[in-house]
Design a protein around this motif. Sequence first.
Motif, short mmCIF file in Angstrom:
data_model
loop_
_atom_site.label_atom_id
_atom_site.label_comp_id
_atom_site.label_asym_id
_atom_site.label_seq_id
_atom_site.Cartn_x
_atom_site.Cartn_y
_atom_site.Cartn_z
N ALA A 75 0.59 -0.97 -0.12
CA ALA A 75 0.06 -0.53 -0.11
C ALA A 75 1.05 0.64 0.08
O ALA A 75 0.42 2.12 -0.82
N LEU A 76 1.70 1.79 1.21
CA LEU A 76 2.62 2.46 0.54
C LEU A 76 3.45 2.67 -0.88
O LEU A 76 3.74 3.49 -0.59
N GLN A 77 3.71 1.73 -0.88
CA GLN A 77 4.54 1.58 -2.31
C GLN A 77 3.45 2.05 -3.39
O GLN A 77 3.89 2.73 -3.96
N ASN A 78 2.04 1.72 -3.84
CA ASN A 78 0.72 2.44 -4.36
C ASN A 78 1.01 3.88 -4.09
O ASN A 78 1.34 4.70 -4.47
N VAL A 79 0.73 4.39 -2.98
CA VAL A 79 0.98 5.49 -2.71
C VAL A 79 2.21 6.57 -2.82
O VAL A 79 1.79 7.80 -4.02
N LEU A 80 3.03 6.10 -2.34
CA LEU A 80 4.53 7.33 -3.31
C LEU A 80 4.93 6.76 -4.54
O LEU A 80 4.90 7.86 -4.89
N SER A 81 4.21 5.98 -5.29
CA SER A 81 4.16 5.68 -7.18
C SER A 81 3.13 6.66 -7.25
O SER A 81 4.04 7.80 -8.68
N ARG A 82 2.15 7.05 -7.06
CA ARG A 82 0.74 8.15 -7.59
C ARG A 82 1.96 9.69 -7.14
O ARG A 82 1.34 10.13 -8.10
N LEU A 83 2.62 9.74 -5.76
CA LEU A 83 3.05 10.69 -5.54
C LEU A 83 4.30 11.29 -6.70
O LEU A 83 5.23 12.37 -6.74
N GLY A 84 4.90 9.85 -7.82
CA GLY A 84 6.12 10.41 -8.39
C GLY A 84 7.10 9.95 -7.82
O GLY A 84 8.30 10.37 -8.41
N THR A 85 7.54 8.78 -6.68
CA THR A 85 8.30 8.31 -5.99
C THR A 85 8.47 7.03 -6.07
O THR A 85 7.60 5.78 -6.11
N ASN A 86 9.36 6.50 -7.03
CA ASN A 86 9.21 4.98 -7.32
C ASN A 86 10.29 4.33 -6.93
O ASN A 86 11.36 4.29 -6.85
N VAL A 87 9.82 3.04 -5.16
CA VAL A 87 10.90 2.78 -4.95
C VAL A 87 10.15 0.90 -4.83
O VAL A 87 9.10 0.21 -4.99
N THR A 88 10.94 0.22 -4.72
CA THR A 88 10.31 -1.57 -4.28
C THR A 88 9.95 -1.45 -2.72
O THR A 88 9.92 -0.99 -2.09
N GLU A 89 9.59 -2.67 -3.25
CA GLU A 89 8.81 -3.22 -1.35
C GLU A 89 9.86 -3.54 -0.33
O GLU A 89 10.08 -2.65 0.44
N ASP A 90 11.05 -4.38 -1.11
CA ASP A 90 11.81 -4.19 -0.07
C ASP A 90 12.91 -3.36 -0.11
O ASP A 90 13.51 -3.13 1.20
N GLN A 91 12.85 -1.91 -0.50
CA GLN A 91 13.00 -0.65 -0.79
C GLN A 91 12.47 -0.22 1.32
O GLN A 91 13.31 1.11 2.11
N ILE A 92 11.10 -0.53 1.05
CA ILE A 92 10.13 -0.18 2.36
C ILE A 92 10.92 -1.04 3.45
O ILE A 92 10.49 -2.08 3.60
N SER A 93 10.62 0.26 4.96
CA SER A 93 11.18 -0.76 6.10
C SER A 93 11.17 0.23 6.77
O SER A 93 11.72 1.35 7.35
N SER A 94 9.80 0.55 7.78
CA SER A 94 9.46 1.58 8.36
C SER A 94 8.27 1.13 9.61
O SER A 94 7.22 0.57 8.48
N ARG A 95 7.98 1.54 10.94
CA ARG A 95 7.09 1.10 11.64
C ARG A 95 6.56 2.24 11.52
O ARG A 95 5.59 2.31 13.26
N ASN A 96 6.28 3.55 10.64
CA ASN A 96 5.21 4.42 11.56
C ASN A 96 4.36 5.08 10.58
O ASN A 96 3.75 5.78 10.52
#
Length: 381
Positions: A75-96
Amino acid sequence: MHVLSLRLNFTMPLFKILAACMIACMAYPAMANDVPIKDLGRFQGWRDNALVGYGIVTGLSGSGDTRRNAVTRQALQNVLSRLGTNVTEDQISSRNVAVVIVTATLPASANVGDRIDVTVSSIGDARSLAGGTLLMTPLQGPDRKAYALAQGGLVTSGYSFEANLNLQQRNYPTSAVLPGGATVERPVDANILQQDNTLSFVLRNPDFTTAQRIADSINSQFGYGTANVVNADEVNIRFPGGQYGFARFVSEIENVAVLPNVSSRIVINERSGTVVAGGNVSISSVVISQGDIKISIRSENQGSQPSFISGFATDVSSLVITNTDVEVDQGSDDAVISFPNTTVASLVQGLNKAGVDTRRTISVLQAIKAAGALHAEILVQ
């Protein structure tokens, strides 16, 4: 006359008990008042609408979903992609961050720009939503159309802190609210006028007597044939048109006063000791015999251990002897109370003045019902 016998404890003298109960039973029950029919039900078609959405809460202080929650990372990857930031799921590591379900109730009549309250609940493994901010979340109806947009800071009524296996928690911090946190984007206007130019009034508590009283009151004000009873929970009303505007007609119908028929019912919650009954629930003449009897049973165990003899005789062993003493103490504060034809309200008031607690009052009511002197339905929760 019905006679029943109960055994309870009293600490007041007999003459005070009788005086308190008889004085209470002389009180007259309160008369019911007429109420507007808008307080007895609603018009068919006038209803609230449930909305639901799926969103993300950010800004949590390490209390969000863990990395093993793949739904959150996607879900966070989809939100960031709509905002113009392309990241993979492996690059997302946050408990916030935490994924949540957002719910709201859309009123029967709402205009674009109106604000409605929102409830947010965690669906992941987040520990707390305190301090979080809900990102813009569309709220959809059953037809999958977005009727409102929710966004804003969450308000929680609890907390959860953990350190070194020590946990301190209050209420449920994984749920939060947004007062006025959603904006209506699609107007809604309920239509209560049917194609045959009639309205249907639905009673909240179905009752033929109340429905007939509603129809009679409307007919006496607007003319015979304006309203007729369809069922115990529905009254059909014909809109006359002409000099009456629709809004004025509905307003006058809502304020027609009737005397609702109240069912004779007593609700008892034995766990909390709560008794709720209508003040006009009647009780026939009844005699209640109450007293106090205490039965005490004491057991004393004594052990016999013949160690010296058992050294020479191997078939000798220890023996446990139980001595039981039963004592019956019959008190002197027995009371026999005679109630004339009265109501539950007067009976409960008299028992309270006599020093009977709530749980024993429940036993009295159940016993009177079993004796056939209580003319009401008892619902035990």
